[in-house]
Design a protein around this motif. Structure first.
Motif, PDB file in Angstrom:
ATOM      1  N   ARG A   3       0.833  -1.200   0.000  1.00  0.00           N
ATOM      2  CA  ARG A   3       0.000   0.000   0.000  1.00  0.00           C
ATOM      3  C   ARG A   3       0.867   1.248   0.000  1.00  0.00           C
ATOM      4  N   SER A   4       1.941   1.227   0.780  1.00  0.00           N
ATOM      5  CA  SER A   4       2.848   2.359   0.844  1.00  0.00           C
ATOM      6  C   SER A   4       3.546   2.585  -0.495  1.00  0.00           C
ATOM      7  N   LEU A   5       4.001   1.490  -1.119  1.00  0.00           N
ATOM      8  CA  LEU A   5       4.655   1.605  -2.424  1.00  0.00           C
ATOM      9  C   LEU A   5       3.693   2.124  -3.471  1.00  0.00           C
ATOM     10  N   TRP A   6       2.447   1.623  -3.434  1.00  0.00           N
ATOM     11  CA  TRP A   6       1.448   2.086  -4.393  1.00  0.00           C
ATOM     12  C   TRP A   6       1.167   3.573  -4.201  1.00  0.00           C
ATOM     13  N   GLY A   7       1.095   3.995  -2.940  1.00  0.00           N
ATOM     14  CA  GLY A   7       0.869   5.408  -2.665  1.00  0.00           C
ATOM     15  C   GLY A   7       2.008   6.270  -3.183  1.00  0.00           C
ATOM     16  N   ARG A  16       0.425  15.094  -4.594  1.00  0.00           N
ATOM     17  CA  ARG A  16      -0.398  15.921  -3.714  1.00  0.00           C
ATOM     18  C   ARG A  16       0.364  17.216  -3.457  1.00  0.00           C
ATOM     19  N   LEU A  17      -0.316  18.341  -3.594  1.00  0.00           N
ATOM     20  CA  LEU A  17       0.346  19.626  -3.477  1.00  0.00           C
ATOM     21  C   LEU A  17      -0.025  20.318  -2.176  1.00  0.00           C
ATOM     22  N   THR A  27       5.958  12.446   1.992  1.00  0.00           N
ATOM     23  CA  THR A  27       5.287  11.411   2.767  1.00  0.00           C
ATOM     24  C   THR A  27       5.110  11.869   4.211  1.00  0.00           C
ATOM     25  N   GLY A  28       3.908  11.731   4.730  1.00  0.00           N
ATOM     26  CA  GLY A  28       3.613  12.145   6.101  1.00  0.00           C
ATOM     27  C   GLY A  28       3.073  13.556   6.222  1.00  0.00           C
ATOM     28  N   GLU A  29       3.146  14.346   5.159  1.00  0.00           N
ATOM     29  CA  GLU A  29       2.601  15.704   5.189  1.00  0.00           C
ATOM     30  C   GLU A  29       1.173  15.683   4.649  1.00  0.00           C
ATOM     31  N   ASN A  30       0.296  16.456   5.273  1.00  0.00           N
ATOM     32  CA  ASN A  30      -1.087  16.545   4.838  1.00  0.00           C
ATOM     33  C   ASN A  30      -1.491  18.004   4.710  1.00  0.00           C
ATOM     34  N   HIS A  31      -1.969  18.368   3.534  1.00  0.00           N
ATOM     35  CA  HIS A  31      -2.504  19.707   3.254  1.00  0.00           C
ATOM     36  C   HIS A  31      -1.426  20.781   3.231  1.00  0.00           C
TER      37      HIS A  31
END
Length: 198
Positions: A3-7, A16-17, A27-31
């Motif tokens: 799942r991590s590799l697919w992400g 994701r910006l 990885t690990g950052e949101n918004h």
């Protein structure tokens, strides 16, 4: 693991910006990216004595208020404007929730949580909320309540009149535009009986 590799793979094609600076999120950052989290124009008004709080001074002699707080400074064409645009017009309600959580946690760390009973967002008129799909103030209020570990109630206030947009109005016109359009939905309901809305 898969799942991590697919992400990570999807992130290479559709990154994701950061909603503040438009740079790819790690990885690990949101918004918000770590850089923007560090460099947003925070006011820190909650750390100032009342006589040094520029928002608080505007209320002197007008209304008895205990706290006047603001999380970020608005800078035209800057990161905060990008965040507000995403929140209000691009359906990114998670931006409001995330910012509310961050600010609520700061206020709690500063020892202010005990000063509040309930978080109440300013309601939209039902017609405007139906058009937008959600109330951006409620998204922020939910996050703020979570960060403060308090309850929020999005139905405590009711908007009685549909008002024109505030965008092009000066301060006096904004006040006049909303001065008499809100009422308490149930004045006899104890504040602490309201529940958090996630």
């Amino acid at each position: 693991m898969l799942r991590s590799l697919w992400g990570d793979f999807v992130g290479l094609i559709f990154p994701r910006l950061c909603l503040a600076c438009r740079e790819p999120l790690m990885t690990g950052e949101n918004h918000l990216c770590t850089g923007c989290r560090a460099e947003l124009p925070y006011t820190d008004f909650h750390l100032l004595p009342p006589e040094q709080n520029p928002i608080g001074r505007r209320f002197w002699g007008k209304l008895p208020v205990r706290h006047t707080l603001s999380y970020l400074r608005f800078v035209r064409h800057g990161r905060v404007q990008n965040l507000l645009h995403e929140l209000k017009y691009q359906g990114q309600r998670d931006v409001g929730t995330a910012l509310g959580q961050l600010y609520g946690a700061e206020l709690r760390t500063a020892g202010l949580a005990a000063d509040f009973d309930l978080i109440v967002p300013v309601p939209l008129h039902p017609r405007k909320q139906a058009k937008r799909g959600y109330n951006q103030a409620a998204a922020f209020a939910n996050g703020l309540a979570e960060g403060l570990q308090l309850s929020s109630n999005a139905t405590a206030l009711r908007r009685t009149t549909h008002t024109s947009t505030q965008t092009q109005k000066n301060r006096a016109q904004r006040w006049e535009n909303v001065a008499t359009v809100f009422e308490v939905e149930n004045p006899t309901e104890p504040a602490r009986s309201a529940h958090s809305r996630g």
